[in-house]
Scaffold this active site. Structure first.
Site, short mmCIF file in Angstrom:
data_model
loop_
_atom_site.label_atom_id
_atom_site.label_comp_id
_atom_site.label_asym_id
_atom_site.label_seq_id
_atom_site.Cartn_x
_atom_site.Cartn_y
_atom_site.Cartn_z
N HIS A 122 0.83 -1.21 0.00
CA HIS A 122 0.00 0.00 0.00
C HIS A 122 0.86 1.26 0.00
O HIS A 122 2.04 1.22 0.37
CB HIS A 122 -0.89 0.01 1.25
CG HIS A 122 -0.10 -0.02 2.52
ND1 HIS A 122 0.46 -1.18 3.01
CD2 HIS A 122 0.28 0.96 3.37
CE1 HIS A 122 1.14 -0.91 4.11
NE2 HIS A 122 1.06 0.39 4.36
N HIS A 162 5.61 6.13 -0.84
CA HIS A 162 6.35 4.89 -1.05
C HIS A 162 5.48 3.67 -0.76
O HIS A 162 4.46 3.77 -0.10
CB HIS A 162 7.60 4.85 -0.16
CG HIS A 162 7.27 4.74 1.30
ND1 HIS A 162 6.86 5.82 2.06
CD2 HIS A 162 7.26 3.66 2.14
CE1 HIS A 162 6.63 5.42 3.30
NE2 HIS A 162 6.85 4.12 3.38
#
Length: 173
Positions: free
Chosen positions: A35, A116
């Site tokens: 995620h 990220h």
């Protein structure tokens, strides 16, 4: 009190790639799918989370889908031994992130935003160097459109599950 967070999940293709590394290098592999964190976990009561969900529904209408471009493998070392797919901080993504860190969502973030997708963490220093070197060589180059984000909550066993999903953009409602 429960722990809540806000994330965007990438496509299955990118999740499969991330998981090919995570199952070896990320002890959180089984707790949450790959995620992009939009808001770090916060504690809230059931009543607070219902109010947050209502605000998130409004916020999602005011923001368009964004491009998720994962373009290199990077690391948070020396702060911590986390290896991740670096995601381009597009204006749309930054605007959404900022909207989730206004006063009504608990104020400014603790850290500056580095979009990220984590692929390795909790490695020893030696492991980190070896794994980082090989993953950096493998690289990543992936682009897709993200049209929704998710409010998650943490279960007692530490895993995360979706509380509610919000589609981005007016016409998606």
């Amino acid at each position: 009190m429960m722990k809540y967070g806000i994330v965007a999940f990438p496509s299955k293709k990118l999740q499969d790639l991330a998981n090919s590394y995570r199952k070896r290098y990320d002890p959180h592999y089984s707790l949450i799918p790959p995620h992009l964190t939009l808001k770090n976990p916060v504690e809230a009561t059931d009543e607070e989370i219902r109010q947050i969900a209502e605000k998130l529904a409004k916020t999602s209408e005011q923001h368009e889908p964004f491009t998720l471009r994962a373009y290199k493998i990077s690391s948070f070392q020396p702060v911590n031994n986390v290896i991740y797919m670096k995601v381009d901080n597009t204006p749309e993504l930054l605007t959404l992130h900022n909207a989730l860190h206004t006063e009504e969502f608990g104020g400014a973030p603790e850290f500056s935003f580095v979009p990220h997708i984590t692929i390795a963490q909790k490695l020893s220093d030696d492991e980190h160097s070896d794994v980082y070197e090989s993953l950096r060589m493998a690289g990543v180059n992936h682009e897709e459109t993200i049209d929704r984000f998710h409010l998650l909550y943490q279960l007692e066993n530490g895993s995360w599950t979706v509380y509610e999903t919000f589609r981005l953009g007016k016409e998606s409602q």
